[in-house]
Enzyme design. Sequence first.
Site, mmCIF file in Angstrom:
data_model
loop_
_atom_site.group_PDB
_atom_site.id
_atom_site.type_symbol
_atom_site.label_atom_id
_atom_site.label_comp_id
_atom_site.label_asym_id
_atom_site.label_seq_id
_atom_site.Cartn_x
_atom_site.Cartn_y
_atom_site.Cartn_z
ATOM 1 N N SER A 151 0.829 -1.196 0.000
ATOM 2 C CA SER A 151 0.000 0.000 0.000
ATOM 3 C C SER A 151 0.871 1.256 0.000
ATOM 4 C CB SER A 151 -0.966 -0.042 1.191
ATOM 5 O OG SER A 151 -1.957 0.954 1.094
ATOM 6 N N ASP A 245 -9.977 -2.941 -5.618
ATOM 7 C CA ASP A 245 -9.086 -2.006 -4.949
ATOM 8 C C ASP A 245 -9.032 -0.727 -5.766
ATOM 9 O OD1 ASP A 245 -7.002 -0.599 -3.791
ATOM 10 O OD2 ASP A 245 -5.514 -2.188 -4.029
ATOM 11 N N HIS A 275 -8.128 -4.518 -1.615
ATOM 12 C CA HIS A 275 -6.827 -3.940 -1.306
ATOM 13 C C HIS A 275 -6.078 -4.801 -0.291
ATOM 14 C CE1 HIS A 275 -3.930 -0.686 -0.805
ATOM 15 N NE2 HIS A 275 -4.026 -0.829 0.505
#
Length: 302
Positions: A151, A245, A275
């Site tokens: 991320s 995502d 995600h």
Amino acid sequence: MPSLRSRALSAALTAAGRRRRYASAEAVRARVAESARRPASHLPPRRLGRVADISRTFVGAWPVYDVSPLGTEPAAHVLYVHGGGYVHELERPHWALIRTLVTQARARVVVPAYILAPRGTADRTVPVAADLLSGLIASGGSGGTVLIGDSAGAGLALAAAQRLRDRTGDQPSRIVLISPWLDLSMSHPDQAAIGAADPLLAVPGLLEAGRLYAGTLAADDPRVSPLHGGFAGLAPMTVFTGTRDVLTTDSRELLRRARADGAEVEFHEAAGLPHGYPLLPVPEGRAARERIVELIRSAAEL
């Protein structure tokens, strides 16, 4: 089609309102204010000490954890940069992944608890991360060093690799990016439609978190958004993303731009997955983690 367990988990995340953390700029600012009053812990879970040697040093103001397999020399070295929108500390899923890398890949994993935004901004954070990567390559040999980020941590990891390339030309043996956040402007035209089905992330909060991390830099500065930093001369990359995502557009753009620059990319896009799915307790996440372990073992053999 995603597995039954993945579908159930996505539904549970939606029902639990997990995306509220990024639902608005106000929600992110409230989280930052709460963290200033009561900082969250980034300490490793105690049970990790049953399977790993853990030590902590400081690089400037950053606590940096060194996690190694018990009773044996590590086969490879990993720099792992955690996600959390630049405003959240290390959490249990991050430590679970670290445990897997230590026990299954027999890797030494170096884990910086970097300073969060707004205190930690890209102009300050990227150089320190690049120095950590440089030191790990020097100590472990470039053939046995893997850079992993998820991320926001994947964005920081890629920016650090780009800075190191520009500074010395050095690179790790491989870069692994899990659901990377690479363009903090959140301006891709497909994000609105994808975001409507995302159970974890929302554009308004991400924009605010990105603004806090950017500080005085522009959103398209490569230190902030490494999608704009160029890919020639980087180590081979492996990218994991899911189609539920909102940040999957960043991964797709990375694939396009990196291949145009002649960079090597192994690309995994999982249909219907959210995600950060490689960190989740679902079959697709387990398969992704197994692939990451394979990549680290391969690096150890170079």
